[in-house]
Design an enzyme around this catalytic site. Structure first.
Site, PDB file in Angstrom:
ATOM      1  N   SER A  43     118.307  25.552  34.118  1.00 58.93           N
ATOM      2  CA  SER A  43     117.502  24.554  33.431  1.00 58.93           C
ATOM      3  C   SER A  43     117.013  25.121  32.107  1.00 58.93           C
ATOM      4  O   SER A  43     116.934  26.348  31.938  1.00 58.93           O
ATOM      5  CB  SER A  43     116.290  24.166  34.293  1.00 58.93           C
ATOM      6  OG  SER A  43     115.380  23.354  33.585  1.00 58.93           O
TER       7      SER A  43
ATOM      8  N   TYR B 132     108.356  25.357  39.341  1.00 57.76           N
ATOM      9  CA  TYR B 132     109.755  25.124  38.971  1.00 57.76           C
ATOM     10  C   TYR B 132     110.182  26.067  37.852  1.00 57.76           C
ATOM     11  O   TYR B 132     111.276  26.638  37.893  1.00 57.76           O
ATOM     12  CB  TYR B 132     109.937  23.666  38.548  1.00 57.76           C
ATOM     13  CG  TYR B 132     111.374  23.276  38.316  1.00 57.76           C
ATOM     14  CD1 TYR B 132     112.243  23.106  39.383  1.00 57.76           C
ATOM     15  CD2 TYR B 132     111.863  23.061  37.027  1.00 57.76           C
ATOM     16  CE1 TYR B 132     113.570  22.730  39.174  1.00 57.76           C
ATOM     17  CE2 TYR B 132     113.178  22.692  36.807  1.00 57.76           C
ATOM     18  CZ  TYR B 132     114.026  22.530  37.881  1.00 57.76           C
ATOM     19  OH  TYR B 132     115.331  22.173  37.680  1.00 57.76           O
TER      20      TYR B 132
END
Length: 281
Positions: free
Chosen positions: A135, A148
């Protein structure tokens, strides 16, 4: 195109994983698509994916069973692994319990790691590929996403190390770094937020109002949002190129922040990130 090469893909219920499974099946791969919820198996099969198995990355027993099923389907010769399965735990860092952080890492890091190292011995017989779905939040950090952020930063570190350690083998390792992508990712974020964060007791209540607005919004939350196929295009290159890249960046924000992070002072980068976060809400 690699006719009949076997690939195991995690997180195929929707979004990137589902798109990858369907596209690669049509491209001639023997796709073994895994889903956490067994209810999603029939839907994928109706889309033309022949082999769909259950895999819960939180369970070592499930991982072992999924590997056994994968090896039975592929005849013990797996060409590629696409580690796509993950979820996002929203919340300010100070509102995250040890248990909430542990749950995030169980899926996004520990489960992915266990699956990879358990199946790796069956991938080194001939040339093979391991592709991680990272990501943009693996190299920058956005507020209200601490768990996250941390999990994707950890995945970056493990991926870099694995790539170096396998550099003298026939197994190539890549990581894809998507920015905003059209998926059902936010639905699971909402569930995790409700389960693990006491919003009413937090001093960040106004930020949660913005986060909830973003998570509940239908469709894209950014003008830079791309379809899952943008990630699948990079996956295909990582699988089929003789010289796959170590990193594949997807979406304008990923390219932008990768370019400016080394040269912008931290205080300025923080201001840009805060402004971007406020615009989402």
């Amino acid at each position: 195109m690699l006719q009949n090469k076997s690939i195991l893909i995690t997180g195929c219920s929707s979004g990137i994983g589902r798109s990858a499974a369907i596209t690669l099946q049509k491209r001639g791969y023997q796709v073994i698509a895994s889903v956490r919820n067994p209810k999603d198996i029939d839907g994928l099969k109706q889309e033309g994916v022949d082999h769909v198995i259950h895999l819960d990355l939180n369970s070592s027993e499930s991982i072992v069973q999924a590997i056994d099923a994968t090896l039975a389907i592929s005849g013990g010769d797996l060409y590629a692994l696409f580690n796509n399965g993950a979820y996002g735990q929203p919340g300010a860092v100070e509102d995250l319990s040890r248990d909430a952080l542990r749950k995030q890492f169980e899926t996004n890091v520990f489960g992915t790691h266990e699956l990879t190292v358990r199946i790796l011995p069956f991938m080194c017989k001939d040339r093979a590929r391991i592709v991680q779905c990272g990501s943009i939040l693996g190299f920058i950090s956005m507020p209200m996403r601490g768990a996250y952020n941390a999990s994707k930063h950890a995945l970056e570190g493990l991926t870099d190390t694995l790539r170096i350690e396998l550099s003298e083998t026939n197994t190539k390792v890549s990581i894809i770094q998507p920015g905003p992508i059209k998926t059902n990712f936010r639905k699971n974020c909402l569930i995790a937020l409700a389960d693990n964060v006491d919003i009413a007791a937090s001093r960040h209540k106004s930020r949660y109002d913005g986060a909830l607005k973003r998570l509940k919004k239908e469709g894209a939350t950014s003008g830079f949002t791309l379809d899952p196929e943008a990630v699948v295009d990079k996956l295909i290159h990582a699988l089929e190129s003789d010289k796959p890249k170590a990193r594949y960046r997807v979406t304008f924000p990923t390219h932008l922040f990768r370019a400016i992070k080394p040269i912008f002072p931290t205080w300025l980068l923080d201001k840009i990130i805060l402004k971007a976060a406020k615009s989402e809400g």
